[in-house]
Write an enzyme that holds these catalytic residues in place. Sequence first.
Site, PDB file in Angstrom:
ATOM      1  N   LEU A 138       0.823  -1.335  -0.078  1.00 12.61           N
ATOM      2  CA  LEU A 138      -0.008  -0.084   0.041  1.00 12.61           C
ATOM      3  C   LEU A 138       0.853   1.202  -0.111  1.00 12.61           C
ATOM      4  CD1 LEU A 138      -2.559  -0.904   2.684  1.00 12.61           C
ATOM      5  CD2 LEU A 138      -2.841  -1.014   0.420  1.00 12.61           C
ATOM      6  N   ASP A 139       0.426   2.194  -0.459  1.00  8.57           N
ATOM      7  CA  ASP A 139       1.071   3.492  -0.512  1.00  8.57           C
ATOM      8  C   ASP A 139       1.359   4.023   0.748  1.00  8.57           C
ATOM      9  OD1 ASP A 139       1.175   3.474  -3.313  1.00  8.57           O
ATOM     10  OD2 ASP A 139      -0.485   4.663  -3.631  1.00  8.57           O
ATOM     11  N   ARG A 140       1.958   5.120   1.103  1.00  7.79           N
ATOM     12  CA  ARG A 140       2.401   5.314   2.392  1.00  7.79           C
ATOM     13  C   ARG A 140       0.921   6.154   2.818  1.00  7.79           C
ATOM     14  NH1 ARG A 140       6.059   7.590   6.089  1.00  7.79           N
ATOM     15  NH2 ARG A 140       5.460   9.559   6.930  1.00  7.79           N
TER      16      ARG A 140
END
Length: 301
Positions: A138-140
């Site tokens: 997942l993106d930050r």
Amino acid sequence: MNKIDPRFTVQFIAQKDGQLLREALQEWRISKRALTAIKFDGGLLTVNGVERNVRYILQLGDCVEVTFPPEEKSDGLAVEHGDLTIVYEDEAILVVDKPAHQNTIPSREHPTGSIANMVCGHFQQQGLASTAHIVTRLDRDTSGLLCIAKHAHIHHLTGLAQRSREISRKYEAIVHGHVEQDSQSIVAPIGRNEMSIIEREVRADGQYAHTDVTVLKRFFLDSEPMTYIRLQLHTGRTHQIRVHMAYLGHPLVGDDLYGGSRRSIDRQALHCVSLDMAHPLTNEPLQFTSMLTNDILRLLG
């Protein structure tokens, strides 16, 4: 007192008479890379408790045990101890609920504090000779469910499952504007924006990308139109949901990289709410869910 062997081991029962061990291992989805590591890096192949090589001829009912060599964590991946919200854990996989503002893996800007760092600390506490193998990243600034394999072999199996689209992830998000169609599929190739090292865009020479979008609710926040949507990924391109929704003219609320506004939330309003997969060893169906975070729920009122 016997020391417990920290190496990961799997067992199989031979189903064919006269089959080469090498052929059986291929059918059992042991990768060539794993066989090389077993041969040279401290692994072991046994048949009925006796060490054998891949040219051994099996008999029906033979018990084959594959012991993988101990793994070393990646260079630059510091072992850290911190909070992990663990949704599920067994000998093969770990499913965690990731908060926003935390990297999945370290980056140049954020070399520490990632999920991967914490997972290495968690494994160390368990005495597990492994590193963090991220299955679904997942993106930050995206929150929600992500899956980690505990061993390279499990990572190999989950990678095969992803390529054949046997791992299903659903997300929920809030976007700017009122999305007109109640449900639609976005099939638009995604590639790197040549003017940026981070940004992606829909472009003809990009990689195939497919996202399904379902409208859950259209509403207004401070007189601004917004839409609460559910998304299903059929591919896993970098920033796929964010790029596809911006391409549709409805960027994610809070996603200032792709045209969203941060007036109402300080990150993209995107959460992985469900993860469905077959267990990589037992094939048992696994289903995990995660509630929306408070910052997204606040937008919905």
